[in-house]
Design an enzyme around this catalytic site. Structure first.
Site, short mmCIF file in Angstrom:
data_model
loop_
_atom_site.label_atom_id
_atom_site.label_comp_id
_atom_site.label_asym_id
_atom_site.label_seq_id
_atom_site.Cartn_x
_atom_site.Cartn_y
_atom_site.Cartn_z
CE1 TYR A 159 -0.24 8.00 14.69
CE2 TYR A 159 0.23 9.99 13.45
CZ TYR A 159 0.35 9.25 14.61
OH TYR A 159 1.05 9.75 15.68
NE ARG A 176 6.92 5.08 -0.24
CZ ARG A 176 6.54 4.21 0.70
NH1 ARG A 176 5.97 4.63 1.81
NH2 ARG A 176 6.77 2.92 0.54
CG ASN A 215 -3.27 6.86 3.28
OD1 ASN A 215 -4.24 6.41 2.70
ND2 ASN A 215 -2.42 6.10 3.94
CG ASP A 265 -2.12 -0.90 1.06
OD1 ASP A 265 -2.25 -1.56 0.02
OD2 ASP A 265 -2.94 -0.95 2.00
N GLY A 266 1.96 1.23 0.76
CA GLY A 266 2.82 2.40 0.84
C GLY A 266 3.43 2.76 -0.50
CB THR A 290 -7.76 1.55 7.43
OG1 THR A 290 -7.19 1.82 6.16
CG2 THR A 290 -9.24 1.27 7.30
CG LEU A 339 -7.30 5.31 0.00
CD1 LEU A 339 -8.38 4.40 -0.52
CD2 LEU A 339 -6.52 5.92 -1.17
CG ASP A 363 1.10 14.11 22.02
OD1 ASP A 363 1.17 14.96 22.94
OD2 ASP A 363 1.53 12.95 22.15
#
EC number: 2.7.1.23
Lengths: 303, 303, 303, 303
Positions: D201, D89, D158, D84-85, D199, D196, D188
């Protein structure tokens, strides 16, 4: 309920004003004068003593400045002048020696300070009359082991957290309790808190509120990758050990912070051991219970 | 870690098979035969004894059926045959008498049973050889006071919850800990759990996991109206008192449930007092720690 | 932001006072008099009309009582006199007909009412001057299918929940979205909410706040057995279907509630179909945004 | 459900292998050979092209290396080779140009990739036969304004998060939606996510799962100081603006991260404006729905 131990009238009192400068100097000036007048020796941190005569801080000639990390052993009481944070930071230096700590709150409602600003002379009256009493509060002894050797040690009254640095990659934190595996946390970080610290960062991260008088640590992950990783409450006697686990590729930087005050960088493989400190914090408790403070802060009592 | 106390070889053993019928009768038949053969007296609940000769249940002639609510005082060990629920329900009848309880798990992975189905004879071997040992587990003594008088009393190994009935109106539950006000919960209900019960309803309602060996109760609201009402962990010694508060108009019905087994209807104004029971549950612990079971159930150990 | 549609000056106005009796009768008396004086026809529910002359309720001779479930089709505007609950319940009867609804808040701060008590005549002025405007708010059309046939139908402005009855056994709720399986929820129950209802029961059960103007339903389980079952936001167009799944042994009773007002008992196997209603609620929005109300209710704006 | 648009057989395909080196080179070699053989032009990022002949990467002589930030406008399809990453990208560089993206998953189960490793030639077959189709997926256009001027701009498929740096002080983030104040978050940090990204962070920080096909952003605070600050779902059309608010004393460092890939340091006073990008991501969707992937990842379907 916790047992209360009376504090005999002190002969030497340490004043610990808020660190960020002149805000607490008025109160320090007033308290130092009152104590000296009544024949009680006054001690202040050296960096505060150096400011005498400036920024509204006046100290009697007899007041002594002492290095905060090599205190004399004859201090009978610390009076923290500021908020909860000031009391926490001040207590770091005297708790191991068993010096009782009382807070005078100069700011917002807090959990730790027993007196408000307008009661500055009342706390001195009460101390000299032997009316103060302390309760034991669980503290944490922390050791960082690196490559099998003790690398650093410290204590925490509130909490310890282990967290990624500037690059927010997940940390893998293998956690053991009483010698048993608990979980491998994949998360932004992990908080281990005393009951006292449970209303601080732990609460923001989703942990429970823990009443004083319980001998437990709470382990709360920060943004865990797995939804099943929930806060866990364990017996303080069992101790908590966290190892920063690999893999070694693509790791973030990591660090440990105790009470928001003591901070050290971590390396992959470092093992952090947390257990109940032998000497608890000797705290003069607020008259309001933690629940009353929570109720006021959070509106719990409202119909 | 909790202290382990050895259990002397028993002379009289109570078998407690799962309540919902024949599913556990095979195991009961096998255990009763093995115990009798080895000269150990066998006791079963009267309603089980009445089934002997049917549904695959065979009992030796010497096996005695006893009324579950008036047990003889010479039982040395209870063997629960079923899952965690069976052990919980069986233990309700013997825990106050200090009878140790060991579970043989006939179903899914659980937290309480020390033996699996295929170990049915092994538990008997271990018992007769004096190799079993129990740990104390915190239990709760519960009293319901109505109009100033004791109305009902019971115990809980897992948890007590107070909840609305069929009409899901908010309950107002004024809660005190150690004689101090904690909060007025406006919620669907409230769970008070022992460490043992923390992985049950408490977890579903958002409460923390609490390790055995901690002497705490956890108070977790069910769907609280206020977002600030978070789970609270308190010292079991302090006790928890909940009063069903008004107003009197538009109230729902309410009830109390202990361990999912004991249930009574509540009236507005009823006060429920929960404190640590004098006699803890004497549980033969599972060899796996609660954390290992959690890790297996929840995938905590996976990389 | 949602589009605002102007409301032409009404010729016939329905007053809908709070249902629990005389509390709103003063406002109803005042509004009915003012409208009649200005030549506007007044309609009230028949059960309110029957109370005229008692409990402080005075109605002009020209005011008409109508059966709430067979309203005439010539109502131009409903004025709800009460809080958010009153507006919700009143709107159930007129929303399908496209009648715009405006609320006059007689109680606590709410999300829905555009006017406060002291603005009762102002809302009439604004209505007659054509200064009112409505926004569309997503509503839900609900059907219960039993044994393959339509068993009941209704609507919800706020939310629908499916929940166990007096015996709090887990329900198994097989849930589909847009024809795809979503999850099998094992829980006390399940909430499906519109954006409008997101600040009600959904929030207490851990669901997100959803802004008006989004065309989504939110599905939030109540005390789910599995920790991974989190709230899910789906496109309203896709629809949500929930089937009460077995096993058939040991099931609880179950029921469905819509807007806290419409309640029906469920049987195992019942299928509940929820989709966007064709006609949205035509709501005269509060001048304060939902965020401003939240900020005031929850202290979000404080420094 | 989202509309599917067919993708005509491509004449020029960009291969985007996973960035961290040789792991995806085998798949890239195989795909490049197959495409070239069938007369389709192959394009790869310049830094990949430079590796041809090493680390197991073989490229046909006709394959062209292109600078990733100044792509030619004649690419018809991107095939991302990784997880997915990688797809996220890779899509950053082509999404604005309307190039459809399809993923071949070389690793763990993911949400975005439509094909598995063993289907590498199947995706090429499907592409050349015109059997691929894309769905629009909401993207975010992000602008950072500093001292009243546009300082930086980018996009996110994302999520965007704004977070403290190495010193974990609370940030004060004044947040507006559609021109209305939402809340002053003290936390924080803050996550703003597309459906998208919900799911990722967002889920770890306590946010809801949001189905594709909804036109919403979700705003989720990270460890908020106030317990009332819950995730908020808003219409993407309304846009979200976050200002890093003072006070100026004792502030932490802060930064913004988009899709975990684009990161910039922030200054106090910076304003971050997020709105729906004009061009959605053209994604060839996985055959499994997001719910089926979730069910598999999280065990939602189990009885």
């Amino acid at each position: 309920m916790l047992p209360l131990k009376p504090i005999p009238p002190p002969r030497r009192v340490m004043l610990y004003p808020r660190e960020d400068g002149p805000a607490a100097y008025g109160a320090a000036t007033q308290a130092a004068a009152s104590l000296t007048e009544r024949g009680i020796a006054v001690v202040v941190p050296a960096h505060v003593h150096a400011k005498a005569g400036t920024d509204g801080l006046e100290l009697p000639a007899s007041a002594v400045g002492v290095e905060i990390d090599s205190l004399p052993d004859n201090i009978d009481l610390m009076i923290a002048l500021g908020g909860d944070g000031t009391l926490l930071r001040g207590s770091r230096w005297v708790a191991d020696m068993g010096v009782p700590v009382v807070g005078v709150n100069l700011g917002d409602l807090g959990f730790l300070s027993a007196y408000g600003r307008e009661q500055l002379l009342e706390v001195i009256d009460d101390a000299l009359a032997g009316r103060l009493a302390w309760e034991p509060r669980l503290r944490m002894a922390v050791e960082v082991h690196r490559a099998g050797e003790l690398f650093a040690r410290g204590t925490a009254v509130n909490d310890v957290y282990i967290k990624h640095g500037q690059i927010p990659r997940l940390l893998r934190l293998a956690t053991r309790v009483g010698g048993h595996d608990l979980a491998l946390y994949k998360a932004d970080g992990l908080i281990v808190t005393t009951p006292l610290g449970s209303t601080a960062y732990n609460l923001a991260a989703g942990g429970p509120i823990v009443a004083p008088g319980t001998e437990v640590f709470t382990i709360t992950p920060i943004c865990p990758h797995s939804l099943t990783l929930r806060p866990v409450v364990v017996a303080a006697d069992d101790g908590v050990t966290v190892t920063w686990a690999g893999p070694t590729a693509g790791v973030s930087d990591g660090y440990l912070t105790a009470d928001g005050a003591w901070k050290i960088g971590l390396l992959l493989g470092d093992e952090i051991r947390m257990r109940a400190a032998e000497m608890p914090l000797r705290l003069v408790p607020a008259k309001a219970s933690v629940f009353e403070v929570l109720a006021a802060k959070m509106g719990w009592s409202g119909y």
